[in-house]
Design a protein around this motif. Structure first.
Motif, short mmCIF file in Angstrom:
data_model
loop_
_atom_site.label_atom_id
_atom_site.label_comp_id
_atom_site.label_asym_id
_atom_site.label_seq_id
_atom_site.Cartn_x
_atom_site.Cartn_y
_atom_site.Cartn_z
N THR B 95 28.88 59.36 69.43
CA THR B 95 28.17 59.63 68.17
C THR B 95 28.34 61.09 67.75
OG1 THR B 95 26.54 58.07 68.98
CG2 THR B 95 25.95 59.26 67.00
N GLN B 96 28.15 62.00 68.73
CA GLN B 96 28.32 63.43 68.45
C GLN B 96 29.74 63.74 67.98
OE1 GLN B 96 27.14 65.59 71.92
NE2 GLN B 96 25.01 65.83 71.24
N ALA B 97 30.69 63.14 68.72
CA ALA B 97 32.10 63.39 68.39
C ALA B 97 32.44 62.89 67.00
CB ALA B 97 32.99 62.70 69.42
N LYS B 98 31.87 61.73 66.64
CA LYS B 98 32.12 61.18 65.31
C LYS B 98 31.57 62.11 64.23
CE LYS B 98 32.36 56.19 65.98
NZ LYS B 98 31.58 54.95 65.91
N LYS B 99 30.32 62.57 64.51
CA LYS B 99 29.67 63.46 63.55
C LYS B 99 30.50 64.75 63.38
CE LYS B 99 25.16 65.42 62.61
NZ LYS B 99 23.95 65.93 63.25
N GLN B 100 30.90 65.29 64.54
CA GLN B 100 31.70 66.52 64.54
C GLN B 100 33.02 66.31 63.79
OE1 GLN B 100 31.98 68.03 68.50
NE2 GLN B 100 33.06 69.87 67.88
N ALA B 101 33.64 65.15 64.07
CA ALA B 101 34.92 64.85 63.43
C ALA B 101 34.78 64.76 61.93
CB ALA B 101 35.47 63.55 63.99
N ILE B 102 33.66 64.11 61.49
CA ILE B 102 33.43 63.98 60.03
C ILE B 102 33.25 65.37 59.41
CG2 ILE B 102 31.76 63.14 58.31
CD1 ILE B 102 31.39 60.69 60.23
N ASP B 103 32.41 66.21 60.06
CA ASP B 103 32.17 67.57 59.54
C ASP B 103 33.48 68.35 59.45
OD1 ASP B 103 29.55 66.94 59.41
OD2 ASP B 103 28.94 68.04 61.22
N GLU B 104 34.22 68.32 60.56
CA GLU B 104 35.48 69.08 60.60
C GLU B 104 36.47 68.57 59.57
OE1 GLU B 104 37.09 69.49 64.51
OE2 GLU B 104 35.37 70.67 65.19
N SER B 105 36.52 67.25 59.43
CA SER B 105 37.48 66.69 58.45
C SER B 105 37.11 67.10 57.02
CB SER B 105 37.54 65.16 58.59
OG SER B 105 36.35 64.60 58.12
N LEU B 106 35.76 67.17 56.77
CA LEU B 106 35.33 67.63 55.44
C LEU B 106 35.75 69.08 55.19
CD1 LEU B 106 31.79 66.01 55.14
CD2 LEU B 106 33.77 65.56 53.69
N LEU B 107 35.51 69.92 56.21
CA LEU B 107 35.89 71.33 56.11
C LEU B 107 37.39 71.48 55.88
CD1 LEU B 107 33.73 73.10 58.85
CD2 LEU B 107 33.73 73.59 56.41
N LEU B 108 38.12 70.71 56.70
CA LEU B 108 39.59 70.77 56.59
C LEU B 108 40.07 70.31 55.22
CD1 LEU B 108 40.80 69.51 60.07
CD2 LEU B 108 41.27 71.72 59.06
N LYS B 109 39.39 69.30 54.72
CA LYS B 109 39.78 68.77 53.41
C LYS B 109 39.61 69.85 52.34
CE LYS B 109 39.05 64.50 50.87
NZ LYS B 109 38.12 63.36 50.67
N VAL B 110 38.45 70.53 52.39
CA VAL B 110 38.18 71.59 51.42
C VAL B 110 39.23 72.69 51.54
CG1 VAL B 110 36.54 73.42 50.81
CG2 VAL B 110 35.72 71.11 51.31
N GLU B 111 39.47 73.10 52.81
CA GLU B 111 40.46 74.16 53.09
C GLU B 111 41.83 73.76 52.58
OE1 GLU B 111 41.63 77.86 54.63
OE2 GLU B 111 39.60 77.05 54.43
N LEU B 112 42.17 72.51 52.87
CA LEU B 112 43.49 71.99 52.49
C LEU B 112 43.66 71.97 50.97
CD1 LEU B 112 45.80 70.91 54.27
CD2 LEU B 112 45.08 68.61 53.65
N ASN B 113 42.61 71.50 50.29
CA ASN B 113 42.64 71.46 48.82
C ASN B 113 42.85 72.87 48.25
OD1 ASN B 113 42.42 68.74 48.43
ND2 ASN B 113 40.18 68.75 48.46
N LYS B 114 42.13 73.80 48.90
CA LYS B 114 42.23 75.20 48.44
C LYS B 114 43.67 75.70 48.59
CE LYS B 114 39.93 79.57 49.38
NZ LYS B 114 39.10 80.27 50.37
N ARG B 115 44.23 75.42 49.76
CA ARG B 115 45.60 75.88 50.04
C ARG B 115 46.59 75.22 49.09
NH1 ARG B 115 46.51 76.09 56.57
NH2 ARG B 115 44.88 77.60 57.02
N ILE B 116 46.39 73.92 48.89
CA ILE B 116 47.31 73.17 48.01
C ILE B 116 47.28 73.76 46.59
CG2 ILE B 116 47.61 70.92 46.84
CD1 ILE B 116 46.80 69.65 49.56
N ASN B 117 46.07 74.04 46.14
CA ASN B 117 45.93 74.61 44.78
C ASN B 117 46.63 75.97 44.67
OD1 ASN B 117 44.53 72.44 43.79
ND2 ASN B 117 42.52 73.25 44.36
N GLU B 118 46.40 76.77 45.76
CA GLU B 118 47.05 78.10 45.78
C GLU B 118 48.57 77.96 45.70
OE1 GLU B 118 45.70 80.23 49.18
OE2 GLU B 118 43.76 80.70 48.28
N LYS B 119 49.07 77.05 46.54
CA LYS B 119 50.53 76.81 46.59
C LYS B 119 51.04 76.34 45.24
CE LYS B 119 51.95 77.11 51.07
NZ LYS B 119 53.18 77.70 51.57
#
Lengths: 244, 191
Positions: B95-119
């Motif tokens: 359960t913890q790992a799932k929660k952590q994975a969801i949080d991290e994936s959200l963060l990564l998604k935001v970061e990725l979107n930011k990078r994509i836009n910059e590029k």
């Protein structure tokens, strides 16, 4: 001429005469079949206990089944207090069962069809149970003849009835087994005689009766051994727990 | 006939033979003592053997089996408890790992979107510069081509005319004609 159906119960001497303090204790056909029966029981246990395993073999399973059966019977009828008498009841049951079963083989002898044998066995039980009763309850064992809740004026009559009832135990016990075995084997002999006398054309009718009778006799052989052992347990229970 | 004979024989056997000897041999006391003697010997011998040898052996085996089974049941219950504890721990970790994975994936998604836009922005800028550069080059090339066109056309026309008439035409006249046509063409295209 057909044979006398009672002839099969005749006891005769085998081998040389044996005297014990001037009393004739020669080996007879009856004694021989007692020895054979005991030998078969010993063989049964010897084979079963030869190599005892946690996961039992076929004969060991049979041994344990017999033990379990007798153990449950004693627990149900006499309770846990009768546990020390387990070996005796087991011996009694197997001895009678073996004598009854061996007697069913053609040309063998049914020892339990001898009233003196069954009476002696019942007397052993009777004396044993009485001794156990006195050891366990002392003179208080005599209360077994005085039922509780009986009006005082009826007591003399009831006590006499109870004493007669108690003394008749070995008689009822022995006659029941003896009469059952006697009747069954006499019937078998009579029907066997009919088969021979009626020949091949009509003989099949008594023959089929004989086969059915043999099946019944196997059941009776087991049942009578069981009844004898159960009644012994009930008498033992009376001596141990004093219901009156 | 045979049946009648058989029935007759049967009746004869019953009436004459079956109960010829009367009485119960069991009541003959001749061997009573001997039977009681052997009964006591055999019965108590069997009792002794069962009591002394067979019962202890078999009861010991039964007891051993009962102990083994109860121990195994106890062990299995212990294992069951341990398994349930481990299962709970495992579920918590999952359960913890799932929660952590969801949080991290959200963060990564935001970061990725930011990078994509910059590029994307960077690429668009580069593309604009390149496009402008290429367009300029094309214009320069066009201009250069138009400037060189009279000379190319002159050379080409001289060769053709030389082949047709077998003599070189007057270069200055030809140049004047071509220059006039080119000017007219330039005017028609860019006016």
């Amino acid at each position: 001429m057909a044979e006398n159906p009672m002839e099969q119960f005749e006891v005769f001497k085998i081998g040389p005469s044996l005297l014990l303090n001037g009393t004739n204790v020669s080996l007879t056909n009856s004694s021989l079949f007692m020895i054979i029966s005991v030998f078969l029981i010993i063989l049964f246990f010897a084979l079963g206990t030869r190599k005892l395993n946690i996961i039992p073999g076929k004969i060991q399973v049979l041994n344990e089944l017999v033990f379990d059966f007798i153990s449950k019977m004693i627990n149900d009828t006499a309770g846990l207090d009768a546990k020390p008498y387990f070996s005796f009841i087991l011996t009694l049951f197997l001895f009678i069962l073996s004598l009854n079963m061996v007697g069913l083989f053609p040309y063998s002898f049914t020892v339990t069809s001898q009233i003196i044998v069954t009476f002696a066995l019942a007397t052993i039980i009777f004396i044993g149970v009485t001794i156990v009763g006195f050891i366990k309850n002392g003179v208080g064992f005599l209360k077994i003849f005085v039922p509780s809740g009986i009006p005082v004026f009826l007591l003399p009559l009831i006590i006499v009835i109870e004493i007669i009832s108690y003394l008749s135990r070995p008689i009822s016990l022995s006659v029941r087994l003896f009469a059952n075995m006697l009747a069954g084997h006499t019937m078998l002999k009579v029907f066997g005689g009919f088969v021979v006398a009626l020949g091949i054309y009509v003989g099949w009718l008594p023959l089929s009766f004989s086969i059915a009778l043999i099946a019944l006799e196997i059941l009776v052989a087991f049942l009578q051994a069981y009844v004898f052992a159960v009644l012994s347990c009930i008498y033992l229970n009376d001596a141990l727990h004093m219901h009156h | 006939m045979k049946k009648i004979l058989v029935v007759a024989l049967f009746l004869l056997s019953i009436s004459q033979g079956t109960y010829a000897k009367e009485g119960m041999p069991q009541l003959n006391p001749e061997f009573w003592i001997a039977q009681i003697f052997w009964l006591i010997i055999t019965f108590f011998l069997l009792f002794f053997l069962i009591q002394k040898f067979f019962t202890p052996k078999i009861l010991f085996t039964i007891e051993q089996r009962k102990n083994l089974i109860s121990n195994l049941i106890k062990d299995s219950e212990d294992y069951k408890n341990k398994i349930s504890v481990l299962e709970n721990e495992y579920n918590q970790i999952i359960t913890q790992a799932k929660k952590q994975a969801i949080d991290e994936s959200l963060l990564l998604k935001v970061e990725l979107n930011k990078r994509i836009n910059e590029k994307k922005k960077k690429l668009a800028d580069q593309l604009n510069i390149e496009t402008e550069k290429v367009e300029k080059e094309i214009d320069d090339f066009k201009k250069k081509t138009l400037d060189n066109l009279p000379e190319i056309a002159g050379n080409f026309s001289t060769e053709i005319i030389e082949k047709i008439i077998g003599a070189k035409p007057n270069a200055s006249n030809l140049k004047a004609i071509i220059s006039e046509i080119t000017d007219q063409e330039k005017k028609s295209r860019y006016v």
